[in-house]
Motif scaffolding. Structure first.
Motif: not given
Length: 127
Positions: A9-16, A37-40, A84-88, A121-127
């Motif tokens: 997990g980690g920080l990734v830009q949108a689209g990454g 699974f995921r939970q926001a 792939a193609s990650l979104k917020a 594991t945390q996934v953060t998507v930045s726009s």
């Protein structure tokens, strides 16, 4: 019982893209159907993807179909989720899960189907 540990997990830009990995120990991974699974925050845990014991069948939530790929390596006792193609809206805690139950059950999309869970594991998507 099987122990599961997620990583990647980690920080990734949108689209990454990002690859999550789940390492299983305690029992052969091939004894288990594996799921992600995921939970926001403020939301219920939701099904993302699952792979059968032999890795020959996969299932995806509509929201990730065509963007995420689940795979497993029974020799290494791992199950990966390539995103792939990650979104917020993909930002969440991602959890690996294992079930000794047979693949041919639509309940594989439900958290109650799974008996063992990782810590997430945390996934953060930045726009």
């Amino acid at each position: 019982q099987v122990q599961l540990v997620e990583s990647g997990g980690g920080l990734v830009q949108a689209g990454g893209s990002l690859r999550l990995s789940c390492a299983a120990s305690g029992r052969p991974g091939s004894d288990y159907t594996m799921g992600w699974f995921r939970q926001a925050p403020g939301k219920e845990r939701e099904f993302v993807a699952a792979v059968s014991k032999r890795g020959d069948s996969t299932d995806y939530a509509d929201s990730v179909k065509g963007r995420f790929t689940i795979s497993r390596d029974n020799a290494k006792n791992t199950a990966d989720l390539l995103m792939a193609s990650l979104k917020a809206e993909d930002a969440a805690g991602y959890y690996c899960a294992a079930s000794p139950r047979a693949w041919f059950s639509t309940s594989r999309r439900m958290s109650g189907f799974y008996t063992d869970w990782g810590q997430g594991t945390q996934v953060t998507v930045s726009s």
